[in-house]
Scaffold this active site. Structure first.
Site, PDB file in Angstrom:
ATOM      1  N   THR A  44       0.833  -1.208   0.000  1.00  0.00           N
ATOM      2  CA  THR A  44       0.000   0.000   0.000  1.00  0.00           C
ATOM      3  C   THR A  44       0.865   1.254   0.000  1.00  0.00           C
ATOM      4  O   THR A  44       0.533   2.256  -0.656  1.00  0.00           O
ATOM      5  CB  THR A  44      -0.941  -0.007   1.217  1.00  0.00           C
ATOM      6  OG1 THR A  44      -1.809  -1.146   1.118  1.00  0.00           O
ATOM      7  CG2 THR A  44      -1.778   1.258   1.289  1.00  0.00           C
ATOM      8  N   TRP A  45       1.967   1.214   0.711  1.00  0.00           N
ATOM      9  CA  TRP A  45       2.884   2.347   0.750  1.00  0.00           C
ATOM     10  C   TRP A  45       3.413   2.657  -0.651  1.00  0.00           C
ATOM     11  O   TRP A  45       3.376   3.789  -1.116  1.00  0.00           O
ATOM     12  CB  TRP A  45       4.024   2.027   1.703  1.00  0.00           C
ATOM     13  CG  TRP A  45       4.833   3.209   2.158  1.00  0.00           C
ATOM     14  CD1 TRP A  45       4.579   4.529   1.917  1.00  0.00           C
ATOM     15  CD2 TRP A  45       6.011   3.156   2.952  1.00  0.00           C
ATOM     16  NE1 TRP A  45       5.540   5.305   2.514  1.00  0.00           N
ATOM     17  CE2 TRP A  45       6.428   4.497   3.155  1.00  0.00           C
ATOM     18  CE3 TRP A  45       6.753   2.121   3.525  1.00  0.00           C
ATOM     19  CZ2 TRP A  45       7.572   4.818   3.894  1.00  0.00           C
ATOM     20  CZ3 TRP A  45       7.888   2.444   4.260  1.00  0.00           C
ATOM     21  CH2 TRP A  45       8.284   3.774   4.440  1.00  0.00           C
ATOM     22  N   HIS A  97       0.050  -9.893  -5.482  1.00  0.00           N
ATOM     23  CA  HIS A  97       0.822 -10.659  -4.506  1.00  0.00           C
ATOM     24  C   HIS A  97       1.296 -11.978  -5.111  1.00  0.00           C
ATOM     25  O   HIS A  97       1.705 -12.888  -4.381  1.00  0.00           O
ATOM     26  CB  HIS A  97      -0.011 -10.925  -3.245  1.00  0.00           C
ATOM     27  CG  HIS A  97      -0.235  -9.713  -2.397  1.00  0.00           C
ATOM     28  ND1 HIS A  97       0.753  -8.786  -2.162  1.00  0.00           N
ATOM     29  CD2 HIS A  97      -1.340  -9.283  -1.727  1.00  0.00           C
ATOM     30  CE1 HIS A  97       0.274  -7.837  -1.374  1.00  0.00           C
ATOM     31  NE2 HIS A  97      -0.989  -8.104  -1.109  1.00  0.00           N
ATOM     32  N   ARG A 116      10.580  -7.099   2.367  1.00  0.00           N
ATOM     33  CA  ARG A 116      10.727  -6.713   3.771  1.00  0.00           C
ATOM     34  C   ARG A 116      11.298  -7.899   4.526  1.00  0.00           C
ATOM     35  O   ARG A 116      11.180  -9.056   4.080  1.00  0.00           O
ATOM     36  CB  ARG A 116       9.341  -6.335   4.328  1.00  0.00           C
ATOM     37  CG  ARG A 116       9.340  -5.718   5.712  1.00  0.00           C
ATOM     38  CD  ARG A 116       7.892  -5.444   6.137  1.00  0.00           C
ATOM     39  NE  ARG A 116       7.824  -4.654   7.368  1.00  0.00           N
ATOM     40  CZ  ARG A 116       6.683  -4.315   7.955  1.00  0.00           C
ATOM     41  NH1 ARG A 116       5.524  -4.702   7.438  1.00  0.00           N
ATOM     42  NH2 ARG A 116       6.694  -3.596   9.062  1.00  0.00           N
ATOM     43  N   PRO A 118      11.484 -11.014   6.307  1.00  0.00           N
ATOM     44  CA  PRO A 118      10.381 -11.991   6.389  1.00  0.00           C
ATOM     45  C   PRO A 118       9.721 -12.076   7.756  1.00  0.00           C
ATOM     46  O   PRO A 118       8.498 -12.254   7.837  1.00  0.00           O
ATOM     47  CB  PRO A 118      11.065 -13.316   6.022  1.00  0.00           C
ATOM     48  CG  PRO A 118      12.188 -12.913   5.124  1.00  0.00           C
ATOM     49  CD  PRO A 118      12.695 -11.617   5.706  1.00  0.00           C
ATOM     50  N   SER A 124       3.648  -8.599  11.038  1.00  0.00           N
ATOM     51  CA  SER A 124       2.677  -7.619  10.556  1.00  0.00           C
ATOM     52  C   SER A 124       1.434  -8.319  10.025  1.00  0.00           C
ATOM     53  O   SER A 124       0.313  -7.843  10.216  1.00  0.00           O
ATOM     54  CB  SER A 124       3.313  -6.764   9.449  1.00  0.00           C
ATOM     55  OG  SER A 124       2.430  -5.774   9.003  1.00  0.00           O
TER      56      SER A 124
END
Length: 301
Positions: A44-45, A97, A116, A118, A124
């Site tokens: 989303t970022w 994804h 990121r 893992p 998250s």
């Protein structure tokens, strides 16, 4: 480069919620931008940054779910999504994804792959599933997990099938392997969440250059401010996917935190050792360092 569009040359990623065959209905344009990530790795970022750069407007209504749709997910009829995409007159961006070896590759469209650590992505995701008002992942992510089921399944799950939607470590590694295999193409670029966190302005400037977008310096400064974590969290209904529509229990909780090291003091020594074993078995030290910490290894200290 040779364009690859035949579905027989792509891996099939068919989960309970997602189906990468839906991409067969997308008519790719040369200036399309695809944001391709494992879940909770800055999707989303990065989509928001793309929307800001496209518009040059720090107040743009991103409406990511509609304007930059997640193609793989089955929630919306693909025929409706495809028609909406075809009707767009502006430059388009889409989200996936699905690993790169399951996507149609175009010689000119740009693929932005974001990764990121893992373990940060995993923790998250744990928060994420608790924020969805539907029991889609209760089997993998039980709320009362005294037996450590969640982490065992994270390590044991496969990269394909139902496991795809639950984001096991194997799926993250498949994402990285597939993206790295194409990283020599000028239209495939790898970004890291940690680098975005350390240097947001540099990230946005780099992306603008890749996409051939220019804005005056004062505008770029405004876009950087709009893309900060605090601003997105403070305006969660605007920036969260399907914000304000009840898709999440809390839009603000979608932006839970932008911190790293979420797993520290939460995993046992045995769990960390099992993670290390899997990472070392599948990755070179150099690749592992980048996947976990991005271009700077200072965070590993």
């Amino acid at each position: 480069m040779q364009e690859i569009s035949d579905v027989t040359q792509r891996k099939l990623y068919l989960g309970a919620l997602t189906d990468n065959r839906r991409w067969d209905m997308v008519n790719i344009r040369p200036d399309d931008v695809f944001v391709v990530t494992p879940p909770k790795c800055g999707t989303t970022w990065m989509q928001t940054i793309v929307a800001l750069l496209f518009s040059g407007d720090p107040e743009v209504e991103t409406e990511l779910s509609v304007k930059m749709p997640w193609i793989d997910i089955r929630i919306r009829e693909m025929s409706e999504v495809a028609d909406r995409l075809d009707a767009m007159q502006h430059r388009r961006s889409m989200k996936s994804h699905t690993p790169m070896d399951g996507l149609p590759l175009d010689d000119h469209a740009h693929y932005i792959c974001v990764f990121r650590h893992p373990l940060d992505a995993h923790f998250s995701y744990r928060k994420h599933v608790r924020n969805i008002p539907l029991p889609w992942f209760d089997m993998w992510y039980p709320e009362d997990d005294t037996d450590g089921i969640t982490f065992r399944r994270f390590l044991d799950g496969g990269a394909e099938g139902f496991d795809t939607d639950a984001m096991p470590l194997a799926h993250i590694l498949r994402h990285y392997e597939a993206a790295k295999a194409l990283a020599d193409r000028p239209n495939v670029t790898l970004f890291h969440y940690a680098d975005m966190t350390r240097d947001l302005a540099g990230t946005i400037d780099r992306l603008a250059g890749l996409l051939g977008i220019t804005h005056p310096a004062p505008v770029m400064e405004q876009l950087v401010q709009a893309a900060t974590f605090d601003n997105m969290k403070d305006n969660a209904e605007r920036f969260a996917p399907s914000g304000g529509k009840g898709f999440f229990k809390s839009d603000a909780e979608f932006f839970h935190s932008a911190t790293s090291g979420k797993w520290r003091n939460k995993l046992t020594e045995a769990e960390l050792a099992a993670y290390d074993d899997m990472m070392n078995a599948h990755m070179s030290p150099t690749d592992r360092t980048w996947l976990e910490y991005g271009s700077s290894v200072k965070a590993a200290a």
